[in-house]
Each structure stands twice: as structure tokens, then as C-alpha cells.
Design an enzyme around this catalytic site. Structure first.
Site, PDB file in Angstrom:
ATOM      1  N   HIS A   1      55.665  48.966  26.443  1.00 47.67           N
ATOM      2  CA  HIS A   1      54.252  48.625  26.593  1.00 47.67           C
ATOM      3  C   HIS A   1      53.726  48.170  25.237  1.00 47.67           C
ATOM      4  O   HIS A   1      53.634  48.975  24.305  1.00 47.67           O
ATOM      5  CB  HIS A   1      53.465  49.843  27.097  1.00 47.67           C
ATOM      6  CG  HIS A   1      53.838  50.227  28.494  1.00 47.67           C
ATOM      7  ND1 HIS A   1      53.947  51.530  28.905  1.00 47.67           N
ATOM      8  CD2 HIS A   1      54.120  49.452  29.560  1.00 47.67           C
ATOM      9  CE1 HIS A   1      54.292  51.536  30.183  1.00 47.67           C
ATOM     10  NE2 HIS A   1      54.407  50.287  30.601  1.00 47.67           N
TER      11      HIS A   1
ATOM     12  N   GLU B   1      51.255  50.015  22.947  1.00 50.67           N
ATOM     13  CA  GLU B   1      51.597  51.342  22.452  1.00 50.67           C
ATOM     14  C   GLU B   1      52.332  51.240  21.110  1.00 50.67           C
ATOM     15  O   GLU B   1      53.503  51.600  20.978  1.00 50.67           O
ATOM     16  CB  GLU B   1      52.417  52.089  23.506  1.00 50.67           C
ATOM     17  CG  GLU B   1      51.576  52.343  24.752  1.00 50.67           C
ATOM     18  CD  GLU B   1      52.375  52.779  25.982  1.00 50.67           C
ATOM     19  OE1 GLU B   1      51.753  52.908  27.043  1.00 50.67           O
ATOM     20  OE2 GLU B   1      53.592  52.981  25.861  1.00 50.67           O
TER      21      GLU B   1
ATOM     22  N   HIS C   1      56.792  56.163  24.203  1.00 45.85           N
ATOM     23  CA  HIS C   1      55.537  55.561  24.675  1.00 45.85           C
ATOM     24  C   HIS C   1      54.358  56.105  23.889  1.00 45.85           C
ATOM     25  O   HIS C   1      54.490  57.045  23.121  1.00 45.85           O
ATOM     26  CB  HIS C   1      55.308  55.899  26.167  1.00 45.85           C
ATOM     27  CG  HIS C   1      56.140  55.090  27.100  1.00 45.85           C
ATOM     28  ND1 HIS C   1      55.609  54.104  27.895  1.00 45.85           N
ATOM     29  CD2 HIS C   1      57.469  55.114  27.354  1.00 45.85           C
ATOM     30  CE1 HIS C   1      56.584  53.556  28.616  1.00 45.85           C
ATOM     31  NE2 HIS C   1      57.727  54.157  28.304  1.00 45.85           N
TER      32      HIS C   1
ATOM     33  N   GLU D   1      55.737  60.724  25.007  1.00 45.32           N
ATOM     34  CA  GLU D   1      54.385  60.183  24.916  1.00 45.32           C
ATOM     35  C   GLU D   1      53.736  60.665  23.633  1.00 45.32           C
ATOM     36  O   GLU D   1      53.622  61.867  23.403  1.00 45.32           O
ATOM     37  CB  GLU D   1      53.544  60.658  26.106  1.00 45.32           C
ATOM     38  CG  GLU D   1      54.097  60.275  27.471  1.00 45.32           C
ATOM     39  CD  GLU D   1      53.669  58.882  27.904  1.00 45.32           C
ATOM     40  OE1 GLU D   1      52.966  58.200  27.124  1.00 45.32           O
ATOM     41  OE2 GLU D   1      54.035  58.474  29.023  1.00 45.32           O
TER      42      GLU D   1
HETATM   43 ZN    ZN Z   1      53.643  53.409  28.046  1.00 39.65          ZN
END
Ligand code: ZN
Length: 1128
Positions: A787, A790, A884, A969
Site C-alpha cells: 500500500h 503506508e 503495513h 501493522e
Molecule cells: Zn496496508
């Protein structure tokens, strides 16, 4: 009656007993005792309906009222379940139908009905069925001169309106007019009845038909006038409930677009704005101010974004698709008659995913067939050079010949299209010759700074930041001079290498300018940065400022000062507005689309949508210049999409000042005051008008005049930065000890190579034994930045890469234990072109893993292919982790996969105790919880959601059989636990997280690994015993965030449901307090009240006096007590 509520063990039976002993007629007592009657309450209710004499009826009403006033709502609920509402309605109809209705009975009956009906959701339907609706309206019409009767009827009508059809029925029978006429301008008399009328009107306006009728009758204007009158004549704020109720009516009438239009046309925004301003200074008017603000925001006219199209400025022709068809919602109807703005709450937040959990054990356990023939996997042999390398040069002193690898390094031209990027970029207007440095030397602020510190963006671009300049022999000296003078010395960063890497990067807009921070490099600032405090009501202040645009249009400048689509503005570098800031974003990762100078120090900024797409605006990165020092500038990013943001919870954007960098502080720093994030009144330029955007607003006070600064959502990390970083790393390692190989996994859609890095220790000798040990090391596969928005994931990955290449003893041990296969950027095209979520195909690449398209999602297709290959040669990775960033949570945490936990959480009937599962997936998170301060074990979960079945984590777990398959994350904001609590995260903390993740891998190899002696001396890392680590695993599921200090969602129904107790106290006031109604016309009042009083006086003493006695006595009339209810 208030005494009752204080008595803790007051029960149904005792009151009924009292009733039996003291109040009831013989008839009631007889029927209560009658065989076959199911409960005392039912007897009461049936008697109520059939009672012939006034006395009995009044007694029953009084007893019921006293019963229901005590204790909790449970009694009323019980009564409703036993047909209490129907009984009261039936009694009402019977009494109301008589030629001259007897208000001695009707008044208490209406009061009781209001209280009971208020708690009966189906009261409206029941009233219609009992044909009680219109008789009540008739009673109202006939008694408008009797304020107490009027109030009683109004309350009952109000509760009847819990059913929309009942409300509509009342509207069709002139109910609106009758009630509206009962609302007078400001008065000090009969306030209770006035309030009842306003509340009833608001209740009637739950029906759309009534709302339309009310708007057509001009009620919006009339209500505004009433509100103004009550406001103006209430300087001491004594009628707040009435003013609130009037606002409620206005809220209701503006549920349709015609109502909103009428409110604006009648000057409602201005009226509400100005009345609200006068309330701000007074205490206790929060609700009033809040509802007025909500109403203004709701009615503020929707305004399409000033764009020619919602589509991204950047489009990329997709193979196999016509150029002009791009995904995304297009040309949706302009019509906005939806009447309400229903929000699509983000579906994937927090606890709501129970339905989403995969509950099918077989599906969780089954391993899908590969998505491609095994023969195709042969192409990935090349990606495991360490398995085939013979390490012949180990014994000699010569360097490993890295160019023997088939993949070129950065400086080699590994692209085959032969297109010269440099020529395309060299725009004549940016020729360095035309802007010698001396043009910016005018030292106007007299502080005597060195001339090169007087910065102007356009000169800056042309002299230092043109990526073409390196290749031009005529002007390499500019960069050299800058570096010589200021000597950038950022570890693992080389500006020249960055420029060289950027020259090879292929972008849709063919960038020719570098952003200074990426070129120059960044160091984490010296001091920690605490989360920003939130001033009270900052959002309200911003909303008021927004509303002032509508009220004072003469203040609005409305001048476009930057537009990615306007070649003229772009070519000027800065527009010809001397008093305006200049903006620029046509560089790698930049994505400002348009900047509009709104008011003197305020700018609206519009972000570019993801390429080939019309959505996903959240990430931002742009350059701003031409500022004056020490002046607060307000920036509004007006097309954000997410419904909430960490910007409401202490997070700030990041800023990089070129001047500061040249003075030795090359830091991205958190910046901005009055940061807040809220829904605004903009809508897509062509799409659905009902969908809305959010504003991120923040105020920046720049330190230097005429600086060049960069602002971003989060610390940028470009593809070119990765490329140059890998090159620096490769140069930094000792090739005799460390096997480091950068290869291209594949080319992206735009033709950028997607790097795959192999890191492991070289064997200590080329003996068979050592080679065998190397080839049997387990694989750890790490990926990141699928992504593009990010960027935190890239900083974590940077930490991982640097650690693995370092001489740290743990790193050495890890290299000896594992082969690391790292794909640091799974979505280079997205990163390069400044997208937030997607790749050039307009799709989220992390939803493609089930069946990735080889043409449209090549990096995913080949990453998966490579994993299949590892599987096929028996080298299934020990660990897979995809890095992420998380926009709604704090801390760093892992998502893993567990059949057992998923099945258990999904509420499936399968007995999870019988499911066998290797608990090894918990080792890494447990270890991280111990060693990584930013990590939060309690935020981790191991659930397999259906909506995530095409993500890397789930596919690698299910299809490749990797037990430890994770998403890591990292927050954009900071931590709310541990030593970093209350701090915003910096690149230093993110990089540290990348280090810690590697260190946690040691815990997997504890028993099988030969420990490096130096590692053994580090007690923290040695004691990674699972049993010791199993602490504080309280609850893995945490709420995203507590509610924001200020409501950020302004839904149409945000007016709170009137408190039940409020209505009760109003009703009670109508019954008991004659003092307020000094001129009461109620002829039966004296009789009624005295009767009540005498009744109470008869009831109280016994209840109080015989309390203990009653408990010990045997139940009267042969009835038993159970849980406070009568059983026969
Ligand atoms: Zn992500």
C-alpha cells in the site's frame, strides 16, 4: 410516590396486596381471587377496561402509576408484555367517545399512557389498531384552551408518533396545523404545554410526508422566527429546553433537501451562526451550541470539488483495456433526492467483523490447488542464487564478483527499452543557465544569511533538484557545491546515488524534479515528539471559520495557485501572486492536485486520486514555498475519504524545511497546530452528491521567510530512495562474509524493476558441510509497501535491511540461521506516482493474492510464484511477514492466522477443544511484546476474515502452508503504552521495529541454533522462552479508539432521543404541581388532586409500616411470589 423509588424491596405483590386490602372494590378483589386468572396485573388491566365506576378506574390508574414510577423500567416492560398498552388505549377510546369526556379520568389516563407508551416501541401501531389516534387528536382540538389537557394530549400524540404511519395519519388529519398553532412566540406562561407542542411537532416530523408538508407550509421560516424570538427574549437562558426543542423541529424539517434549501434561503445559517456566537460565552449551553452547529453543517450547501473530473490526473494505459475506461464510480446521477446522507461506515473497523470470520473448519484447513501449472515455477530458480552459488572465491582474497549475477545493480542500465529519460525531462524553462544563483541573493530581511539560504522553489528545482542535471556534464557542480558546503552525512544515504536512481525511475508524469528531502536525506530529530494536545472545541472553531465563507463571501479570494493539470501554472513553478504561497507536487510520491488560495492565510488543497482511479485520497506530499516567517497559515485538505483519522487523536503531519536542512537539521518533524479532521460539505465533482469528504485541517507557522518546505501525511520514502538505499547497503557489506544479492522479481506495469533481496551469511568455507548448512537454512520471507500510502512500512523495512546487513552479533547469528528473502516494495508504481492504496490498475494489490493477474499485478503474481517455487523445492518459509501501516490504531502489532481462534471467535458450533493446532504462530508476537517497546501484544489477533482471504497473510498461510504468516501493522501516529506512550512515532522508532522483528526470529531457533558466543552474553535475547513470555495476554481485541472529544460524525439523527425521565418529569409536573399553572382552567383539578392525595396518604403508611411484616406473611389470596411477579 417518590418515596416508592427509594424502597429497595418494593415488589408487585406488595402493592397489589395493598390494593387488595385497601383500595380495590369488591369486584376487583373477587376477580383477583378468581380461579383461572393468570396474574394480578392482568386482572387489573382487564378491570381497567371494563370498570364502570370512576372511583375504581381512578384507583387502578393511581396504583398503576405508582407501581410504574418506582424502580426500573422492568415493571413497565412487564406491564407492556401483559397488554398494558392495549388496556390503556382501550380505556382511552371508551372514555373519549362519550359525549362529554370526563377529564377526571382522562387526565391521569393520558399521563399514564404517555409514560407507558414512551417505553413501548409498538405504541404507535397499537394506537392505530385500537383506533385511538384520531380520538386523541380530537380531544386535543376540543381542549386547546385547557393547558393541562392540551399538554396531556400532546404527550400522548408524541409517543404515538413512534410509528411513522401514525405520524402520517395525524398529518393527514390536520395534526400539523393544530399542533403548530400551539407554539407561541416567547412567553413566560404555560411553558410546559409549549414544550409539549414543540416536542409533538418534532415527533410528527418523523414522517417524510409530514416533513414535505411542513416545508411546503413555510414552517422552516416560521420555526426560524420562533427560534430567533425565543433566543432574543431569553437573555438569562431560562428556556433552554424550548430553544432546544425548536432546534429539534428544524433538524426534522431539514431531513429533506427542500427543507435544507429553505433553511439556507431564509437566512437560517446566518441566524443560527449569530445566535450561537452569543451563546458561546455562557456556560451550560453546550447542547444548544452543538445542535445549532450540527444543523448549520447539515444544511450548508453541498459544493462539488472544483475539479474537471474526479478521475486522477495520472492515467496509465492498461494492457488489454481501452485507455479511457478506468475503474471506479463514474457519472453517477446528479439527483440528490435521497433526503438523507446515509454514511457508509467503514466496515472493517473494530469488533464488527464477527460475521466476517471464516467459520468453516474445512475451508480453513483445506489447501487450494495452485493457481498455475508447476512447470512455470522453473523461472524462479534464478531467485535463489545462494543455493547454486559455489562460493569458489571464498578461499581467495578477491572480492566476490557481484556483477556475475544476471541482475544489474542500480548504475547499470538494466532496462532494455533504451528510452532516454533525461532528454524527456529537460524542460527548457528549467535550464539552470537561466536562473543563476545570484538572482535570489537579494537579502531583504537584512539578517545577513548566506545568499544560498534565500530559497525560491523554482531556482531550487532547476539548480539542485533536477534529476537530469547529474547526467549533464555542464552543471554537476551545483549539487557538488551544495554538498561540499553543507556536507550531508546521513547514514546509508548518498544524494548523488539518489539522483542517479531517480533518473532511472519511470513515472506516469515523467518527473524531472526531485523533492529536496528525498534527495538530501533525513535524520530523525534529536528530541522525541509528543502527541499534539487537542484544544477544546477546535473542530467547532474550524467549522465556524468554514461557515464564515458562506456568510462573508467578500473575504473569499478563491484563486487557484497550483493545478497539476494547468501546464502554465506548473511551468512557472510559482504563480504570479506575490502574496500567495507557492505549491508544487510533481515529484516522486507527490500527490497534491490543486491548491486554492481561499482567504489571506488559508489554502484549500485537493489531493490527486490514485492513478486510473477516482478515489483513495488520503496520502499527501507536496512542496510549499514563498512563506513569511511566524505567520500562521491554515491548510485544509478537503477531499480526504476515511471516516475518522488519527489526526483527531494527537497525530500531526510531517514537515521538512530546506533551510533547516542546510543549517544542519535535515529532519522531517511533526508539525501543525489546531489539527483536526471532520466531515465537510464538499462532494465529488461528478459523482454522487450524497457522498461526502472529510477535511484535514492544520495550521503551520513557518520558522523562516522564503523557505522551501515539504509537508506530508507521513515520512516519505520513495522508490528511488529504496533503490539507492539498496545500493548503499550492498556497498557496505563484506561480500566474503555476507551474501547480499539484489535481483529484480519482475518489472512493474510501468517498467520499474521490483527488487528482491537475498541476505544470508556466506558459508565459513566452501566445504560440502558448510555449503550444506547454508542450503538447509530455513527461509524467512519479508515484504512491504504493497500500500503506497503506508510509508511507515518502508521505514520499518529500512530498519530490517540495515540490521540484517550490520555487524551486530544477533544479525550475524540470524544470517547464519536463515536465508532472508525480502521484497521491500511490492507496489513500486503506486509509490512512485503518489497513490495512496492502489497500483496503476486502480486495484488494491493486497486483495489480489488468490488469483493475481500476471499482466495487471505482476509483482503479486511473481511474489506468489516465487513462494510456490520455494514450496516446490521443499523450502516452505518458516516465517512470512508483510509490513503495513495502520491508520486508525496506535502501536505496532501483528495479524496472524489461527484456525482455532477463528473458529472459536466466529461462534461456530465446532468444538475447538478437539481441534489440533501448532501454537507456534504466537511465539513471535510474544517475543516482540517483550523486546519491542512500540509493540502491543494485546492489539494482535489471529483471525481469518472472509474479507481478507485474498491478502498476502491469508493466502501464504493457507496456500503455502506457512504457519507463521503475518501482517505487521505500524501506526502512523504513536503509542499509547510502553516507554513510547504519548509520543508520536518517528522514523527512528519505525526502523527500530524492523530491527526488533528480526531479533524476535531468534526465539524460533532457540533449540536448534548454534548460538554465537557474543549473543549468549546478551541475556534479553537468550531468555526467549515461550513459557516465560506468556504474560498479560488478556484480551486480543481492542477498540480502535475511544470516541473523539468532539463528535466527528454529524448524522441527521444526531439529535438525542428525548430522555424518558424528562418526559416523565414533565408529565408528573402536569399532575402534581398546580403552582406553575397559576391560572389553571381545569375545573376538576381540586377534586382530582385531593383524591390523589388522600389515596396516597392511605397507601403510604401501610406500605412503610408493614414492610417487614409483609415479607413474613403468607401470600394473600393464595398467590405466590416469584421474582417480583405474581404467579397464580
Ligand atoms: Zn496496508
Amino acid at each position: 410516590m417518590h418515596h416508592y423509588s427509594k424502597r429497595s424491596n418494593f415488589t408487585w405483590n406488595r402493592t397489589l396486596k395493598e390494593l387488595g386490602n385497601y383500595s380495590c372494590s369488591e369486584r376487583v378483589r373477587a376477580s383477583m381471587a378468581a380461579p383461572g386468572s393468570s396474574s394480578g396485573l392482568e386482572v387489573l388491566l382487564s378491570t381497567l377496561q371494563n370498570a364502570g365506576d370512576i372511583e375504581s378506574t381512578l384507583n387502578i390508574l393511581n396504583v398503576l402509576d405508582e407501581l410504574l414510577s418506582a424502580g426500573t423500567d422492568r415493571r413497565i416492560t412487564y406491564m407492556i408484555s401483559k397488554g398494558g398498552s392495549e388496556a390503556l388505549l382501550s380505556a382511552l377510546v371508551t372514555t373519549a367517545r362519550t359525549f362529554s369526556p370526563n377529564f377526571t379520568i382522562l387526565l391521569p389516563l393520558l399521563h399514564l399512557l404517555a409514560k407507558v407508551g414512551h417505553r413501548d416501541r409498538r405504541i404507535g401501531m397499537k394506537a392505530e389498531k385500537a383506533e385511538a389516534v384520531l380520538p386523541t387528536l380530537t380531544l386535543l382540538k376540543q381542549n386547546v384552551k385547557h393547558t393541562r389537557r392540551t399538554a396531556a394530549c400532546l404527550w400522548v400524540l408524541q409517543v404515538f408518533c413512534s410509528s411513522v404511519t401514525t405520524a402520517t395519519l395525524l398529518g393527514q388529519n390536520r395534526g400539523l396545523d393544530v399542533i403548530f398553532r400551539l407554539i407561541p412566540p416567547h412567553t413566560t406562561r404555560h411553558k410546559r404545554t409549549v414544550k409539549a407542542a414543540i416536542d409533538a411537532l418534532a415527533a410528527l416530523l418523523c414522517s417524510k410526508a409530514n416533513v414535505r408538508a411542513a416545508v411546503a407550509k413555510g414552517y422552516v421560516s416560521a420555526l426560524l422566527k420562533l427560534y430567533e424570538d425565543w433566543h432574543n427574549k431569553d437573555p438569562d437562558h431560562e428556556t433552554i429546553p424550548i430553544r432546544l426543542a425548536l432546534l429539534h423541529c428544524l433538524h426534522q424539517t431539514t431531513h429533506c433537501s427542500a427543507g435544507r434549501v429553505a433553511l439556507v434561503a431564509q437566512g437560517g445559517i446566518s441566524l443560527l451562526y449569530h445566535t450561537t456566537q452569543t451563546c458561546l460565552a455562557s456556560n451550560g449551553l453546550e447542547y444548544l451550541v452543538e445542535y445549532a452547529v450540527q444543523l448549520m453543517r447539515k444544511c450548508y450547501p453541498k459544493c462539488p470539488l472544483p475539479l474537471t473530473s474526479d478521475q486522477s490526473v495520472y492515467t496509465f494505459p492498461l494492457p488489454g483495456r481501452p485507455a479511457d475506461t478506468a475503474p471506479g464510480p463514474q457519472d453517477v446521477s446528479f439527483e440528490d433526492d435521497s433526503d438523507d446522507d446515509i454514511e457508509n461506515e467503514e466496515a472493517d473497523c473494530g469488533k464488527e467483523y464477527d460475521d466476517d470470520l471464516e467459520s468453516d473448519v474445512n475451508k480453513l484447513r483445506s489447501r487450494p490447488e495452485p493457481d498455475r501449472p508447476l512447470e512455470q515455477l522453473g523461472q524462479y530458480v534464478r531467485l535463489c542464487p545462494e543455493l547454486h552459488h559455489d562460493f569458489q572465491d571464498l578461499d581467495s582474497d578477491s572480492e566476490v564478483d557481484s556483477s556475475s549475477d544476471e541482475e544489474g545493480l542500480l548504475n547499470e542500465d538494466f532496462r532494455t527499452d533504451g528510452r532516454s529519460r533525461v532528454n524527456l525531462r529537460d524542460s527548457p524553462s528549467h535550464s539552470p543557465l537561466e536562473h543563476p544563483v545570484s538572482t535570489v541573493e537579494g537579502d531583504q530581511d537584512g539578517k545577513g544569511e548566506p545568499p544560498e539560504n534565500h530559497l525560491q522553489a523554482c531556482d531550487f528545482h532547476s539548480h539542485f533538484l533536477s534529476s537530469s542535471s547529474v547526467k549533464q556534464n555542464s552543471h554537476p557542480s551545483m549539487v557538488d557545491r551544495l554538498l561540499e558546503k553543507h556536507g550531508a552525512c546521513i547514514p546509508h544515504h548518498d544524494p548523488r546515488m539518489y539522483t542517479a536512481a531517480a533518473a532511472l525511475t519511470k513515472s506516469i508524469p515523467e518527473y524531472s524534479i526531485l523533492a529536496f528531502p528525498d534527495f538530501w536525506g533525513h535524520l530523525p530529530p534529536q528530541s522525541k515528539e509528543p502527541m499534539a494536545g487537542r484544544k477544546p472545541n477546535v473542530q467547532r472553531k474550524k467549522v465556524f471559520e468554514d461557515i464564515q465563507r458562506l456568510l462573508n463571501p467578500e473575504d473569499v479570494i478563491d484563486e487557484v495557485v497550483f493545478d497539476l493539470e494547468d501546464p502554465w501554472i506548473l511551468s512557472q513553478g510559482s504563480p504570479d501572486h506575490s502574496d500567495s504561497l507557492s505549491f508544487f507536487s510533481k515529484f516522486e510520491c507527490g500527490n497534491l492536485r490543486k491548491a486554492i488560495h481561499v482567504r489571506s492565510h488559508e489554502y484549500d488543497l485537493i489531493l490527486n486520486a490514485d492513478a486510473n482511479c477516482s478515489q483513495h485520497h488520503q496520502w499527501f506530499y507536496f512542496e510549499v514555498s514563498g512563506m513569511a516567517a511566524n505567520v500562521p497559515y491554515r491548510f485544509n485538505i478537503i477531499n480526504c475519504e476515511k471516516a475518522n483519522s488519527q489526526f483527531n487523536y494527537g497525530m500531526q503531519p510531517v514537515l521538512y524545511s530546506v533551510r533547516e536542512a542546510l543549517e544542519g537539521r535535515p529532519n522531517w518533524v511533526r508539525t501543525g497546530t489546531e489539527v483536526c479532521y471532520y466531515r465537510n460539505s464538499f462532494c465529488p465533482s461528478r459523482g454522487q452528491k450524497s457522498s461526502s469528504f472529510y477535511t484535514l485541517t492544520f495550521t503551520v507557522t513557518f520558522k523562516h521567510n522564503e523557505d522551501v518546505c515539504y509537508l506530508a501525511y507521513h515520512y516519505p520514502y520513495t522508490y528511488s530512495a529504496l533503490q539507492s538505499h539498496l545500493q548503499v547497503l550492498q556497498r557496505s557489506v563484506d561480500p566474503r562474509k555476507l551474501f547480499f544479492r539484489q535481483q529484480s522479481l519482475c518489472n512493474t506495469l510501468a517498467g520499474n524493476p521490483c527488487p528482491l533481496v537475498t541476505i544470508t551469511a556466506c558459508p565459513s568455507s566452501k566445504s560440502w558441510k558448510d555449503l550444506h548448512q547454508l542450503r538447509n537454512r530455513p527461509c524467512v520471507v519479508l515484504t512491504a509497501r504493497v500500500h503506497p500510502g503506508e510509508s511507515n512500512a518502508s521505514w520499518v523495512m529500512k530498519g530490517t535491511l540495515e540490521f540484517l546487513c550490520s555487524s551486530d552479533p544477533v544479525a550475524e547469528t540470524l544470517r547464519e540461521a536463515y536465508i532472508f528473502k525480502i521484497i521491500p516494495m511490492l507496489n513500486p508504481d503506486g509509490v512512485i506516482n503518489g497513490t495512496h492504496r492502489c497500483s496503476l490498475n486502480g486495484e488494491d494489490l493486497n486483495r489480489q493474492w488468490m488469483k493475481p493477474d500476471p499482466v495487471l499485478s505482476p509483482t503479486i503474481y511473481h511474489a506468489k510464484g516465487f513462494l510456490y517455487y520455494l514450496n516446490s523445492i521443499g523450502r516452505t518459509p518458516l516465517v512470512f511477514c508483510d509490513y503495513h501501516g495502520h491508520s486508525r490504531k496506535k502501536n505496532v502489532f501483528l495479524y496472524g492466522c489461527s484456525v482455532k481462534e477463528t473458529v472459536w471467535q466466529s461462534g461456530s458450533a465446532v468444538n475447538t477443544a478437539t481441534l489440533k493446532e501448532d501454537p507456534g504462530y504466537r511465539t513471535i508476537p510474544k517475543t516482540l511484546d517483550r523486546i519491542a517497546p512500540a509493540f502491543s501484544f494485546n492489539s494482535c489477533n489471529y483471525l481469518v476474515e472472509k474479507s481478507r482471504e485474498a491478502t498476502a497473510r491469508v493466502v501464504v498461510w493457507r496456500e503455502m502452508g506457512v504457519l507463521r504468516s503475518y501482517t505487521m501493522e505500524s501506526t502512523y501516529n504513536g503509542c499509547d503504552q510502553g516507554v513510547f506512550k504519548g509520543m508520536q512515532t518517528g522514523t527512528g522508532e519505525l526502523e527500530e521495529m524492523g530491527v526488533k522483528f528480526c531479533q524476535s526470529l531468534l526465539s524460533l531457533r532457540r533449540n536448534t541454533m548454534l548460538y554465537n558466543r557474543r549473543v549468549i552474553s546478551q541475556p534479553t535475547l537468550l531468555n526467549l522462552d515461550d513459557n516465560l513470555l506468556d504474560h498479560k495476554s488478556r484480551n486480543c481485541f481492542e477498540d480502535d479508539e475511544p470516541p473523539c472529544v468532539e463528535e466527528i460524525e454529524y448524522l441527521n439523527d444526531s439529535f438525542p432521543e428525548p430522555n424518558r425521565n424528562d418526559l416523565d418529569s414533565e408529565v408528573n409536573g402536569n399532575t402534581s404541581s398546580a403552582e406553575e399553572e397559576e391560572d389553571d382552567e381545569e375545573e376538576h383539578q381540586t377534586t382530582g388532586n385531593s383524591r390523589r392525595r388522600s389515596m396516597k396518604s392511605r397507601l403510604y403508611p401501610h406500605l412503610i409500616g408493614q414492610e417487614t411484616l409483609n415479607i413474613k406473611r403468607s401470600p394473600c389470596n393464595g398467590m405466590n411470589i416469584s421474582n417480583g411477579q405474581y404467579l397464580s
